[in-house]
Design a protein around this motif. Sequence first.
Motif, short mmCIF file in Angstrom:
data_model
loop_
_atom_site.label_atom_id
_atom_site.label_comp_id
_atom_site.label_asym_id
_atom_site.label_seq_id
_atom_site.Cartn_x
_atom_site.Cartn_y
_atom_site.Cartn_z
N ARG A 27 0.99 -1.35 -0.39
CA ARG A 27 -0.29 0.00 0.30
C ARG A 27 1.21 1.32 -0.02
O ARG A 27 1.90 0.93 0.24
CB ARG A 27 -0.46 -0.06 1.10
N GLU A 28 0.40 2.19 -0.23
CA GLU A 28 0.91 3.38 -0.44
C GLU A 28 0.81 4.87 1.07
O GLU A 28 1.53 5.50 0.88
CB GLU A 28 0.64 4.35 -1.89
N VAL A 29 -0.39 3.93 1.34
CA VAL A 29 -1.18 5.29 2.32
C VAL A 29 -0.77 3.82 3.41
O VAL A 29 -1.05 3.30 3.74
CB VAL A 29 -2.28 5.42 2.24
N GLU A 30 0.03 4.52 4.33
CA GLU A 30 0.62 3.48 5.56
C GLU A 30 0.42 4.14 7.00
O GLU A 30 0.14 5.07 6.96
CB GLU A 30 1.94 3.57 5.44
N SER A 31 0.38 3.39 8.04
CA SER A 31 -0.14 4.07 9.20
C SER A 31 1.60 4.11 9.76
O SER A 31 2.76 3.91 8.77
CB SER A 31 0.00 3.29 10.06
N ASP A 32 1.41 5.62 10.95
CA ASP A 32 2.78 6.03 11.28
C ASP A 32 3.53 4.63 11.56
O ASP A 32 4.75 4.34 11.73
CB ASP A 32 3.09 6.65 11.85
N GLU A 45 7.58 2.74 13.35
CA GLU A 45 8.10 2.31 14.74
C GLU A 45 8.52 0.83 13.99
O GLU A 45 9.53 0.60 15.34
CB GLU A 45 6.19 2.39 15.48
N LEU A 46 7.32 0.13 13.54
CA LEU A 46 8.48 -0.75 13.26
C LEU A 46 9.13 -0.95 12.43
O LEU A 46 10.14 -2.63 12.37
CB LEU A 46 6.76 -2.18 12.41
N LEU A 47 10.22 -0.32 11.99
CA LEU A 47 11.88 -1.04 10.87
C LEU A 47 12.58 0.06 12.16
O LEU A 47 13.31 0.67 11.58
CB LEU A 47 10.89 0.22 10.09
N ASN A 48 12.28 0.44 13.11
CA ASN A 48 13.70 0.65 14.51
C ASN A 48 13.18 2.48 14.43
O ASN A 48 14.31 2.44 14.52
CB ASN A 48 15.08 -0.02 14.08
N MET A 49 12.20 3.00 14.11
CA MET A 49 12.37 4.14 14.57
C MET A 49 11.50 4.45 14.88
O MET A 49 10.47 5.07 14.40
CB MET A 49 12.40 5.01 13.07
N PRO A 50 11.36 4.53 16.34
CA PRO A 50 10.51 5.19 17.39
C PRO A 50 10.13 6.60 17.02
O PRO A 50 11.30 6.96 16.71
CB PRO A 50 10.55 5.19 18.34
N ALA A 51 9.13 7.18 18.14
CA ALA A 51 8.89 8.87 17.67
C ALA A 51 10.36 9.61 17.59
O ALA A 51 10.69 10.55 17.27
CB ALA A 51 7.57 9.05 18.52
N HIS A 52 10.80 9.12 18.79
CA HIS A 52 12.50 9.96 19.10
C HIS A 52 13.48 10.02 18.20
O HIS A 52 13.69 10.44 18.75
CB HIS A 52 12.72 10.06 20.38
N PHE A 95 21.35 2.97 7.98
CA PHE A 95 19.98 2.51 7.80
C PHE A 95 19.74 1.91 9.25
O PHE A 95 19.87 1.58 9.87
CB PHE A 95 19.96 1.26 6.73
N PRO A 96 18.57 2.41 9.53
CA PRO A 96 17.92 2.02 10.95
C PRO A 96 16.93 0.98 11.09
O PRO A 96 17.01 0.03 12.06
CB PRO A 96 16.61 3.34 11.73
N PHE A 97 16.25 0.39 9.56
CA PHE A 97 16.30 -1.11 9.72
C PHE A 97 17.16 -2.08 9.14
O PHE A 97 17.34 -3.04 9.27
CB PHE A 97 15.53 -0.79 9.26
#
Length: 346
Positions: free
Chosen positions: A132-137, A142-149, A256-258
């Motif tokens: 999909r092209e529209v994703e959740s944050d 998040e799930l790619l090892n990039m939390p909000a901070h 790369f974080p992931f």
Amino acid sequence: MFEQLDQIEKEAKAALANVQSLDDLAAWRTQWTGKKGSLAQASQSIGKLDPKDRPAFGQRFGAIKQALSEQEATLESRLQSAALHEELEEDAVDISLPGRAANIGRLHPSTQSLRRIQHIFAEMGFQVWESREVESDEYNFELLNMPAHHPARDMWDTFYVQSDDPQQKVVLRTHTSPGQIHVMRTLNPEPIRVILPGKCYRYEPVSARSEMMFHQVEGLVIGRNITMADLKGTLANFARRMFKDDVKVRYRPSYFPFTEPSVEVDIECFICGGEGCRICKKSGWLEILGAGMVHPTVLRNGGYDPAEWSGFAFGMGPERQTMLRYDIDDIRWFFSNDGRFLEQFG
């Protein structure tokens, strides 16, 4: 006076017999039956006749005029038909000739590059997976090892989509990497070998080097005992198939974080042969993609135990690679719909 009418009739009929075209007929009409023609001039002499002879003269005049008019009309119809036939003969189309093929257009250069990449990886056993092209944050970061901070988020200028749920952030995906999580959660616990092509969106200035919409191709391999050697062999084979059979490939440490470890993959500049030119910025090398071993956190988020499973991932931009192959200096050409540019890629 009656003799004059008979003479006019005789000469008019003789002249009419020699008419060969509509122009000739128009000239005949002017001379004989027109308002100032010979027949009209003869009618003006009726006042000189004895009153008792005038009715006979008028009848004779009318009969001659009617006869000439009928012959004129018949000849005019025949000449018009002949002229039409001649015109049709001159403009005739030879339907026995082969027709001209319709211009049905051609594939966009981005589509050509995407298909070429898909073909190469398909021959190495990769499946094509659409995401999909529209994703959740959550999936995009998040799930790619990039939390909000996480500071790595600053690398992606993001389009956020208005959502009814204030707790659920929705974005236009900034990269194709969220597809990794979807694939892992769908195929777990099976091994994986897929590529994920598609569009990405970033809120950044449009320039010769960047666009707000572009294509990426993500690759993901998950299995047991997958090592960095597998990554290097796969990408070296791809580079040789995509660019040149004897192209040299190098791997530079990156972040790369992931993925961990991460690398940037370069090929020797095929324009200058590694000597340095404006295309490779005098370095002798061209960067074609980023890659690395899948981070243990990403594996866990996808449902795989990093103690048993490992894998590698990579990402590339088809437009960037097309720019390298054809020495295109501005990425905006791909989406400007300029026929002069697009028709060069037959």
